[in-house]
Design a protein around this motif. Structure first.
Motif, mmCIF file in Angstrom:
data_model
loop_
_atom_site.group_PDB
_atom_site.id
_atom_site.type_symbol
_atom_site.label_atom_id
_atom_site.label_comp_id
_atom_site.label_asym_id
_atom_site.label_seq_id
_atom_site.Cartn_x
_atom_site.Cartn_y
_atom_site.Cartn_z
ATOM 1 N N GLY A 61 0.799 -1.227 0.000
ATOM 2 C CA GLY A 61 0.000 0.000 0.000
ATOM 3 C C GLY A 61 0.827 1.271 0.000
ATOM 4 N N ILE A 62 1.874 1.305 -0.780
ATOM 5 C CA ILE A 62 2.717 2.506 -0.835
ATOM 6 C C ILE A 62 1.847 3.715 -1.195
ATOM 7 C CG2 ILE A 62 4.615 3.645 -2.074
ATOM 8 C CD1 ILE A 62 5.918 0.866 -2.314
ATOM 9 N N GLY A 63 1.929 4.745 -0.369
ATOM 10 C CA GLY A 63 1.179 5.973 -0.600
ATOM 11 C C GLY A 63 -0.292 5.910 -0.222
ATOM 12 N N ASP A 64 -0.747 4.802 0.360
ATOM 13 C CA ASP A 64 -2.169 4.607 0.661
ATOM 14 C C ASP A 64 -2.338 4.219 2.136
ATOM 15 O OD1 ASP A 64 -4.832 3.646 0.911
ATOM 16 O OD2 ASP A 64 -4.842 2.911 -1.160
ATOM 17 N N ALA A 65 -2.659 5.194 2.966
ATOM 18 C CA ALA A 65 -2.779 4.959 4.409
ATOM 19 C C ALA A 65 -3.883 3.964 4.729
ATOM 20 C CB ALA A 65 -3.016 6.282 5.139
ATOM 21 N N ARG A 114 -2.812 1.624 19.592
ATOM 22 C CA ARG A 114 -2.045 2.866 19.494
ATOM 23 C C ARG A 114 -1.641 2.995 18.035
ATOM 24 N NH1 ARG A 114 -0.828 -0.356 23.169
ATOM 25 N NH2 ARG A 114 -1.163 0.117 25.357
ATOM 26 N N ILE A 115 -2.016 4.102 17.431
ATOM 27 C CA ILE A 115 -1.808 4.296 16.003
ATOM 28 C C ILE A 115 -0.870 5.476 15.801
ATOM 29 C CG2 ILE A 115 -2.920 4.722 13.774
ATOM 30 C CD1 ILE A 115 -5.579 3.798 15.184
ATOM 31 N N TYR A 116 0.213 5.232 15.076
ATOM 32 C CA TYR A 116 1.186 6.273 14.765
ATOM 33 C C TYR A 116 1.109 6.532 13.262
ATOM 34 C CZ TYR A 116 2.729 4.524 19.249
ATOM 35 O OH TYR A 116 2.758 4.112 20.565
ATOM 36 N N GLY A 129 -8.678 5.824 10.187
ATOM 37 C CA GLY A 129 -9.816 5.549 11.058
ATOM 38 C C GLY A 129 -10.867 4.672 10.400
ATOM 39 N N ARG A 130 -11.091 4.868 9.102
ATOM 40 C CA ARG A 130 -12.071 4.039 8.386
ATOM 41 C C ARG A 130 -11.646 2.566 8.416
ATOM 42 N NH1 ARG A 130 -12.787 2.837 2.599
ATOM 43 N NH2 ARG A 130 -11.059 4.238 2.171
ATOM 44 N N ALA A 131 -10.372 2.307 8.133
ATOM 45 C CA ALA A 131 -9.882 0.925 8.163
ATOM 46 C C ALA A 131 -9.948 0.358 9.582
ATOM 47 C CB ALA A 131 -8.461 0.855 7.622
ATOM 48 N N PHE A 171 -12.438 -3.058 11.382
ATOM 49 C CA PHE A 171 -12.041 -4.163 12.254
ATOM 50 C C PHE A 171 -12.639 -4.037 13.647
ATOM 51 C CE2 PHE A 171 -8.996 -4.547 8.918
ATOM 52 C CZ PHE A 171 -8.593 -5.875 8.908
ATOM 53 N N PHE A 172 -12.814 -2.803 14.132
ATOM 54 C CA PHE A 172 -13.128 -2.584 15.540
ATOM 55 C C PHE A 172 -14.425 -1.836 15.810
ATOM 56 C CE2 PHE A 172 -8.392 -2.944 15.731
ATOM 57 C CZ PHE A 172 -8.343 -4.081 16.522
ATOM 58 N N ARG A 173 -15.259 -1.639 14.821
ATOM 59 C CA ARG A 173 -16.488 -0.849 14.998
ATOM 60 C C ARG A 173 -17.321 -1.339 16.177
ATOM 61 N NH1 ARG A 173 -17.608 -0.240 10.126
ATOM 62 N NH2 ARG A 173 -16.937 1.908 10.112
#
Length: 131
Positions: free
Chosen positions: A43-47, A76-78, A89-91, A95-97
């Motif tokens: 996913g280069i360039g795609d968060a 913990r998200i960096y 956050g969407r991704a 997984f965690f909704r």
């Protein structure tokens, strides 16, 4: 208490001295995880894509430790660019909704590889499944 080290097989684990995940008792800690697949960045360039791939890697590590994503109580998200928080956050939400762990997202100046946009850590408590 028994300690279980989970390895991803990455050469850096031995060189640096870390594990992909560690379980002690009913607590599982998953180390900072990036979008590396062997020596390739996904996913280069795609968060968004990086985040999805990372969470899949975390899920696999948890399974090896006898845990599930439903037992995650903290992430913990960096990120290297906080303006991409919605994609990350969407991704994360996919997984965690329904699980809704405590979570922190912070911007950092850099990650170990300049192509990494996201790194995520997770904590699971094996007896903490959603009911």
């Amino acid at each position: 208490m028994k300690r279980q080290n989970i390895s991803s097989g990455a050469v850096w684990e031995n060189t640096i001295g870390y594990s992909r995940a560690v379980r002690v008792g009913n607590v599982v800690e998953v180390a900072g995880t990036t979008a590396m697949d062997g020596d390739q960045v996904i996913g280069i360039g795609d968060a968004y894509q990086q985040t999805r791939f990372i969470l899949q890697k975390i899920e696999k590590a948890l399974q090896e430790a006898g845990a599930t994503m439903q037992q995650v109580v903290r992430t913990r998200i960096y990120v290297t660019d906080i303006s991409q928080w919605e994609e990350v956050g969407r991704a994360h939400g996919e997984f965690f909704r329904d699980i809704r762990p405590a979570s922190t997202m912070v911007e950092v100046a850099a990650l170990i590889n300049p192509q990494h946009l996201v790194e995520i850590e997770a904590t699971a408590i094996v007896d903490a499944a959603i009911t």
